[in-house]
Design a protein around this motif. Structure first.
Motif, PDB file in Angstrom:
ATOM      1  N   UNK A 192      -4.631  12.453  -1.245  1.00  0.00           N
ATOM      2  CA  UNK A 192      -4.101  11.085  -1.331  1.00  0.00           C
ATOM      3  C   UNK A 192      -4.732  10.253  -2.453  1.00  0.00           C
ATOM      4  N   UNK A 203       0.969   5.246   0.994  1.00  0.00           N
ATOM      5  CA  UNK A 203       0.288   6.172   1.909  1.00  0.00           C
ATOM      6  C   UNK A 203       0.796   7.594   1.721  1.00  0.00           C
ATOM      7  N   UNK A 204       0.122   8.394   0.909  1.00  0.00           N
ATOM      8  CA  UNK A 204       0.491   9.807   0.808  1.00  0.00           C
ATOM      9  C   UNK A 204      -0.152  10.564   1.987  1.00  0.00           C
ATOM     10  N   UNK A 205       0.673  11.198   2.812  1.00  0.00           N
ATOM     11  CA  UNK A 205       0.145  11.939   3.963  1.00  0.00           C
ATOM     12  C   UNK A 205      -0.311  13.316   3.479  1.00  0.00           C
ATOM     13  N   UNK A 206      -1.438  13.304   2.757  1.00  0.00           N
ATOM     14  CA  UNK A 206      -1.933  14.503   2.089  1.00  0.00           C
ATOM     15  C   UNK A 206      -3.430  14.379   1.888  1.00  0.00           C
ATOM     16  N   UNK A 207      -4.121  15.552   1.906  1.00  0.00           N
ATOM     17  CA  UNK A 207      -5.557  15.547   1.588  1.00  0.00           C
ATOM     18  C   UNK A 207      -5.804  15.051   0.157  1.00  0.00           C
ATOM     19  N   UNK A 213      -9.676  -2.334  -0.702  1.00  0.00           N
ATOM     20  CA  UNK A 213      -9.706  -1.113   0.113  1.00  0.00           C
ATOM     21  C   UNK A 213      -8.566  -1.051   1.128  1.00  0.00           C
ATOM     22  N   UNK A 214      -7.766  -2.092   1.247  1.00  0.00           N
ATOM     23  CA  UNK A 214      -6.647  -2.088   2.200  1.00  0.00           C
ATOM     24  C   UNK A 214      -5.295  -2.043   1.481  1.00  0.00           C
ATOM     25  N   UNK A 242       0.846  -1.187   0.000  1.00  0.00           N
ATOM     26  CA  UNK A 242       0.000   0.000   0.000  1.00  0.00           C
ATOM     27  C   UNK A 242       0.881   1.237   0.000  1.00  0.00           C
ATOM     28  N   UNK A 290       4.937  13.739   1.404  1.00  0.00           N
ATOM     29  CA  UNK A 290       5.424  12.677   2.289  1.00  0.00           C
ATOM     30  C   UNK A 290       4.631  11.413   1.969  1.00  0.00           C
ATOM     31  N   UNK A 326       4.633   7.084   2.075  1.00  0.00           N
ATOM     32  CA  UNK A 326       5.223   5.867   2.637  1.00  0.00           C
ATOM     33  C   UNK A 326       4.724   4.647   1.860  1.00  0.00           C
TER      34      UNK A 326
END
Lengths: 200, 200
Positions: free
Chosen positions: A25, A19-23, A47-48, A17, A76, A78
């Motif tokens: 995403x 994970x963009x730490x952004x609105x 969805x995961x 997966x 950012x 991950x």
């Protein structure tokens, strides 16, 4: 209901997966998927996470390209990924083993320079000497010049994402050639972390 | 340079990261840490992940509380965690084994209702019969009423986060009591995903 699905010794798979730490995403994830050529792997998202399966080189090529495309905008981002090869609870389907070895995303990936901080762990299963395989493969990543030392439950790699991916793929492939028939490797890779910037 | 650190058969550890898919990710992570009582575990964060170590029940209590506190505001938040017990490459330090069994965050966690979608995998190491342990523990999570079936390389759990954590902890503890002396469990848990909402 099936209890457990995995691959044969030929098929490599990755469940991962991004994970963009952004609105933004959703846009970042969808764009990165769109920019990546996935024609040589089987791929399914839920969805995961997303699962890709096929020849080992294409699995690494696709995961790397999706991650580089997601992180190149400076957010950012991950990656969490579990690579697997040789699970005895096989399902023969969902594999693209007849493809050739020409990497579909390498030209694009080579153009993206992205520093990353990575923690990875190797789990050679069904084999009493598994710690020897782990220690051997820490030497492998060290030869790639990206090994930064051990932390609890993982080893750390730092450097350009392409070099880090090359080290991870090399360790995984070497472990496949060990006496363990079932290899699992977990990877957490972080780009553009504000924590990183503060620490520098 | 140390190559590999892990725990003894007594110490349980978790290396995890919380990923809020939001521009406010720093605030969400820091708030969730602040609201969680971590006095009964050793804890250290770096720029990639956080490691907690101590008695197994406190490790699960702390990871659960941090995740519930991070996701209760409604943001899409993902937990990635690797739980480990019994790694032979021990370091005796960094463990809080003398603490009692009273959970510091249970009262708070019980008040938070959060539906989650989870994929987990169990890796019993150094043991030829590892597939039997995996299959037994899929039965364990099924008994908790949260098992939703297998996907490639993982098993899926759905339901309230507290129930899912109880199933995961139960499977991990049962696996510790198997003939494998070194147990690793990976968990990816997602809350408030827009993909989930679309699928429902």
């Amino acid at each position: 209901m099936k209890e457990f699905f995995c691959g044969t010794s030929e098929i490599t798979g990755a469940r991962f997966s991004i994970h963009p730490m952004s609105d933004r995403f959703v846009d970042i994830i969808l764009s990165s998927l769109k920019e990546t050529d996935t024609t040589k792997v089987w791929m399914k998202s839920d969805d995961v996470s997303t699962c890709v399966r096929g020849r080992s080189e294409h699995v690494f090529d696709v995961v790397k390209a999706i991650y580089l495309n997601a992180s190149k905008g400076g957010d950012h981002v991950v990656l969490n990924a579990t690579f697997s090869n040789g699970c005895p609870g096989d399902s023969a389907g969902d594999a693209f083993m007849a493809e050739d070895s020409i990497l579909m995303n390498d030209e694009l990936s080579q153009k993206i320079n992205q520093e990353v901080a990575t923690q990875f762990a190797l789990y050679p299963l069904g084999f009493l000497g598994y710690m020897d395989v782990i220690i051997d493969q820490i030497k492998t990543v060290d030869q790639h010049g990206v090994f930064s030392g051990g932390v609890h439950y993982a080893s750390r790699l730092d450097g350009d994402a392409k070099k880090v991916f090359a080290a991870l793929e090399s360790a995984f492939e070497s472990a496949r050639n060990s006496d363990s028939s079932h290899i699992v490797m977990t990877v957490t890779m972080s780009a553009n972390s504000p924590s990183r910037k503060e620490g520098q």
